[in-house]
Each structure stands twice: as C-alpha cells, then as structure tokens.
Design a protein around this motif. Structure first.
Motif, PDB file in Angstrom:
ATOM      1  N   ARG A 110       0.828  -1.205   0.000  1.00 16.55           N
ATOM      2  CA  ARG A 110       0.000   0.000   0.000  1.00 16.55           C
ATOM      3  C   ARG A 110       0.862   1.254   0.000  1.00 16.55           C
ATOM      4  O   ARG A 110       1.954   1.266   0.545  1.00 16.55           O
ATOM      5  CB  ARG A 110      -0.902   0.018   1.226  1.00 16.55           C
ATOM      6  CG  ARG A 110      -1.931  -1.072   1.191  1.00 16.55           C
ATOM      7  CD  ARG A 110      -2.785  -1.007   2.414  1.00 16.55           C
ATOM      8  NE  ARG A 110      -3.796  -2.055   2.350  1.00 16.55           N
ATOM      9  CZ  ARG A 110      -4.976  -1.953   2.886  1.00 16.55           C
ATOM     10  NH1 ARG A 110      -5.314  -0.872   3.543  1.00 16.55           N
ATOM     11  NH2 ARG A 110      -5.828  -2.931   2.789  1.00 16.55           N
ATOM     12  N   GLY A 111       0.330   2.311  -0.590  1.00 15.94           N
ATOM     13  CA  GLY A 111       0.952   3.623  -0.502  1.00 15.94           C
ATOM     14  C   GLY A 111       1.697   4.059  -1.732  1.00 15.94           C
ATOM     15  O   GLY A 111       1.682   5.228  -2.092  1.00 15.94           O
ATOM     16  N   SER A 112       2.377   3.134  -2.388  1.00 17.57           N
ATOM     17  CA  SER A 112       3.107   3.456  -3.617  1.00 17.57           C
ATOM     18  C   SER A 112       3.410   2.160  -4.352  1.00 17.57           C
ATOM     19  O   SER A 112       3.275   1.072  -3.793  1.00 17.57           O
ATOM     20  CB  SER A 112       4.398   4.219  -3.307  1.00 17.57           C
ATOM     21  OG  SER A 112       5.296   3.420  -2.570  1.00 17.57           O
ATOM     22  N   ASN A 118      15.566   7.699  -3.626  1.00 21.77           N
ATOM     23  CA  ASN A 118      14.942   7.869  -2.316  1.00 21.77           C
ATOM     24  C   ASN A 118      13.461   8.209  -2.406  1.00 21.77           C
ATOM     25  O   ASN A 118      12.818   8.440  -1.386  1.00 21.77           O
ATOM     26  CB  ASN A 118      15.670   8.954  -1.519  1.00 21.77           C
ATOM     27  CG  ASN A 118      17.065   8.530  -1.127  1.00 21.77           C
ATOM     28  OD1 ASN A 118      17.318   7.358  -0.867  1.00 21.77           O
ATOM     29  ND2 ASN A 118      17.980   9.471  -1.099  1.00 21.77           N
ATOM     30  N   ASP A 119      12.928   8.302  -3.610  1.00 22.77           N
ATOM     31  CA  ASP A 119      11.538   8.700  -3.809  1.00 22.77           C
ATOM     32  C   ASP A 119      10.626   7.493  -3.966  1.00 22.77           C
ATOM     33  O   ASP A 119      10.933   6.562  -4.718  1.00 22.77           O
ATOM     34  CB  ASP A 119      11.403   9.566  -5.072  1.00 22.77           C
ATOM     35  CG  ASP A 119      12.076  10.911  -4.931  1.00 22.77           C
ATOM     36  OD1 ASP A 119      11.874  11.571  -3.888  1.00 22.77           O
ATOM     37  OD2 ASP A 119      12.796  11.314  -5.864  1.00 22.77           O
ATOM     38  N   PHE A 120       9.480   7.552  -3.283  1.00 23.96           N
ATOM     39  CA  PHE A 120       8.435   6.565  -3.497  1.00 23.96           C
ATOM     40  C   PHE A 120       7.593   7.038  -4.677  1.00 23.96           C
ATOM     41  O   PHE A 120       7.241   8.216  -4.763  1.00 23.96           O
ATOM     42  CB  PHE A 120       7.563   6.400  -2.251  1.00 23.96           C
ATOM     43  CG  PHE A 120       8.268   5.683  -1.141  1.00 23.96           C
ATOM     44  CD1 PHE A 120       8.399   4.300  -1.163  1.00 23.96           C
ATOM     45  CD2 PHE A 120       8.816   6.383  -0.083  1.00 23.96           C
ATOM     46  CE1 PHE A 120       9.045   3.627  -0.147  1.00 23.96           C
ATOM     47  CE2 PHE A 120       9.472   5.721   0.941  1.00 23.96           C
ATOM     48  CZ  PHE A 120       9.595   4.344   0.917  1.00 23.96           C
ATOM     49  N   VAL A 121       7.284   6.109  -5.581  1.00 18.57           N
ATOM     50  CA  VAL A 121       6.599   6.454  -6.828  1.00 18.57           C
ATOM     51  C   VAL A 121       5.264   5.717  -6.909  1.00 18.57           C
ATOM     52  O   VAL A 121       5.204   4.504  -6.704  1.00 18.57           O
ATOM     53  CB  VAL A 121       7.461   6.090  -8.058  1.00 18.57           C
ATOM     54  CG1 VAL A 121       6.762   6.477  -9.353  1.00 18.57           C
ATOM     55  CG2 VAL A 121       8.839   6.742  -7.972  1.00 18.57           C
ATOM     56  N   SER A 144       6.140  10.399  -3.320  1.00 21.83           N
ATOM     57  CA  SER A 144       6.611  11.759  -3.574  1.00 21.83           C
ATOM     58  C   SER A 144       6.633  12.062  -5.069  1.00 21.83           C
ATOM     59  O   SER A 144       6.775  13.216  -5.458  1.00 21.83           O
ATOM     60  CB  SER A 144       7.994  11.978  -2.968  1.00 21.83           C
ATOM     61  OG  SER A 144       8.901  11.012  -3.446  1.00 21.83           O
ATOM     62  N   LYS A 145       6.497  11.033  -5.895  1.00 24.72           N
ATOM     63  CA  LYS A 145       6.444  11.216  -7.350  1.00 24.72           C
ATOM     64  C   LYS A 145       5.275  10.414  -7.906  1.00 24.72           C
ATOM     65  O   LYS A 145       4.935   9.352  -7.396  1.00 24.72           O
ATOM     66  CB  LYS A 145       7.735  10.769  -8.009  1.00 24.72           C
ATOM     67  CG  LYS A 145       8.967  11.520  -7.533  1.00 24.72           C
ATOM     68  CD  LYS A 145       9.886  11.815  -8.674  1.00 24.72           C
ATOM     69  CE  LYS A 145      11.102  12.583  -8.208  1.00 24.72           C
ATOM     70  NZ  LYS A 145      10.959  14.004  -8.342  1.00 24.72           N
ATOM     71  N   LEU A 146       4.689  10.951  -8.954  1.00 29.37           N
ATOM     72  CA  LEU A 146       3.605  10.277  -9.660  1.00 29.37           C
ATOM     73  C   LEU A 146       4.045  10.091 -11.104  1.00 29.37           C
ATOM     74  O   LEU A 146       4.429  11.048 -11.770  1.00 29.37           O
ATOM     75  CB  LEU A 146       2.325  11.115  -9.615  1.00 29.37           C
ATOM     76  CG  LEU A 146       1.160  10.627 -10.471  1.00 29.37           C
ATOM     77  CD1 LEU A 146       0.654   9.274  -9.991  1.00 29.37           C
ATOM     78  CD2 LEU A 146       0.024  11.644 -10.460  1.00 29.37           C
ATOM     79  N   LEU A 147       4.013   8.851 -11.556  1.00 28.93           N
ATOM     80  CA  LEU A 147       4.302   8.551 -12.959  1.00 28.93           C
ATOM     81  C   LEU A 147       2.982   8.220 -13.629  1.00 28.93           C
ATOM     82  O   LEU A 147       2.290   7.290 -13.219  1.00 28.93           O
ATOM     83  CB  LEU A 147       5.263   7.364 -13.087  1.00 28.93           C
ATOM     84  CG  LEU A 147       5.593   6.946 -14.524  1.00 28.93           C
ATOM     85  CD1 LEU A 147       6.383   8.041 -15.236  1.00 28.93           C
ATOM     86  CD2 LEU A 147       6.361   5.637 -14.545  1.00 28.93           C
TER      87      LEU A 147
END
Length: 181
Positions: A110-112, A118-121, A144-147
């Motif tokens: 869950r979550g990403s 170091n970024d969760f995508v 912290s990032k959205l693809l």
C-alpha cells in the motif's frame, strides 16, 4: 479408519509439524517407507519451486522483451475478441520499471508502487479505451512522485513524471492529475 489417520499417529509419535505437513502433502507417511538415506525422491531441493528464495532481478533488456510480448498479446487479444485484457495497470508499472528504473514493491504493497532512488513512486496508467485524460490518486498514499503512463489505441507508450509537491495541498480524498500534451 480413515486414509488420513496416519497423520494423527505421526503427531502422537512425536513427528514435527513440518514432517506432518510433508506427509499430508504427499498423501502417505514417507517415514514409514524405511531409512531416509535410501529414499532419493525426498531430497529437499532448496532451489525448487517452493523455496523461500527471492525472485530474480530482471535486466532492463528482459523487462523490455517481456513488455513487448505482453503488449503483443494484449493487441492480438483485442484484434480477435474486440475486448481489452485487464492488464494495462501492470503494463504501465512494467514500463515504469523498464524506462525509469523504478524498483517495484511486492504485490499489494500500500501507498506506492515502487521506489526510484529515495523517492516513493505511484504509477497510474491511462489505458487505450479510457475516454478521459486524468487519473485519480489517493491523497493518503505514501509517494513523492507520480508517474502517469498513457497507452494509445495503437499500443504506444508515453509517460510523465510529476512531483507530488506540484499538486499542492487539498482536502479531498483524491488528487486529480491531468495528462496534457
């Protein structure tokens, strides 16, 4: 007397839970067959199909080849049936892994969807049959990032990486991110 009574007997005779589970799996008590040293078929294969080893880390080339095969299957399925396979989310994630080097989490995390440095995508896919150009992302997600991966009707892929900071703070449960050329 049941065919499975030997499992109770094994318990009463002090066999371990693992040994009893092995006996239940094969349907008979292998320990009744005689000396273990003479039974080659029960050798524990650590590299076998049910080992606890981690899955291998595929190379980028392997990922691209796999993506090509899956896209070809999805394309063929659509051409033959007129229906879409429900795999576009997975295709988008695989594309993110191959193109950007995102290390995906285990399924159902869950979550990403993965990590890049170091970024969760979080990865969201716009499938070929979707009429809109927006995706909804849970604001509570740990990313912290959205693809955003867009798959065209010709099964061509495009992607955009966005910083979560660019969405600003809001009060709703979801963030709406639009795809714009």
């Amino acid at each position: 007397m049941s065919d499975w009574d030997f499992l109770h007997d094994m318990h009463n005779e002090g066999f371990s839970p693992e040994q009893i589970a092995d006996a239940a799996a094969c349907g008979y008590n292998p320990w009744e067959q005689g000396d273990w040293d003479n039974i080659e078929e029960f050798i524990d294969d650590e590299a076998g199909w049910d080992s606890d080893s981690e899955p291998k880390n595929p190379t980028t080339l392997e990922l691209w080849e796999l993506l090509d095969e899956l896209v070809e299957s999805a394309r063929n399925y659509f051409e033959v049936t007129g229906r879409h396979l429900p795999i576009y989310g997975e295709l988008g994630e695989l594309y993110g892994e191959a193109k950007y080097g995102i290390k995906r989490h285990k399924p159902y995390t869950r979550g990403s969807d993965g990590k890049l440095g170091n970024d969760f995508v979080e990865i969201k896919t716009i499938s070929p049959f979707k009429t809109g150009n927006a995706v909804l992302v849970k604001r509570a997600g740990n990313f912290s990032k959205l693809l955003i991966v867009k798959i065209s009707k010709d099964f061509e892929f495009k992607a955009k990486m966005l910083d979560r900071k660019s969405f600003g703070k809001g009060t709703g449960k979801h963030i709406k991110a639009k795809w714009s050329e």
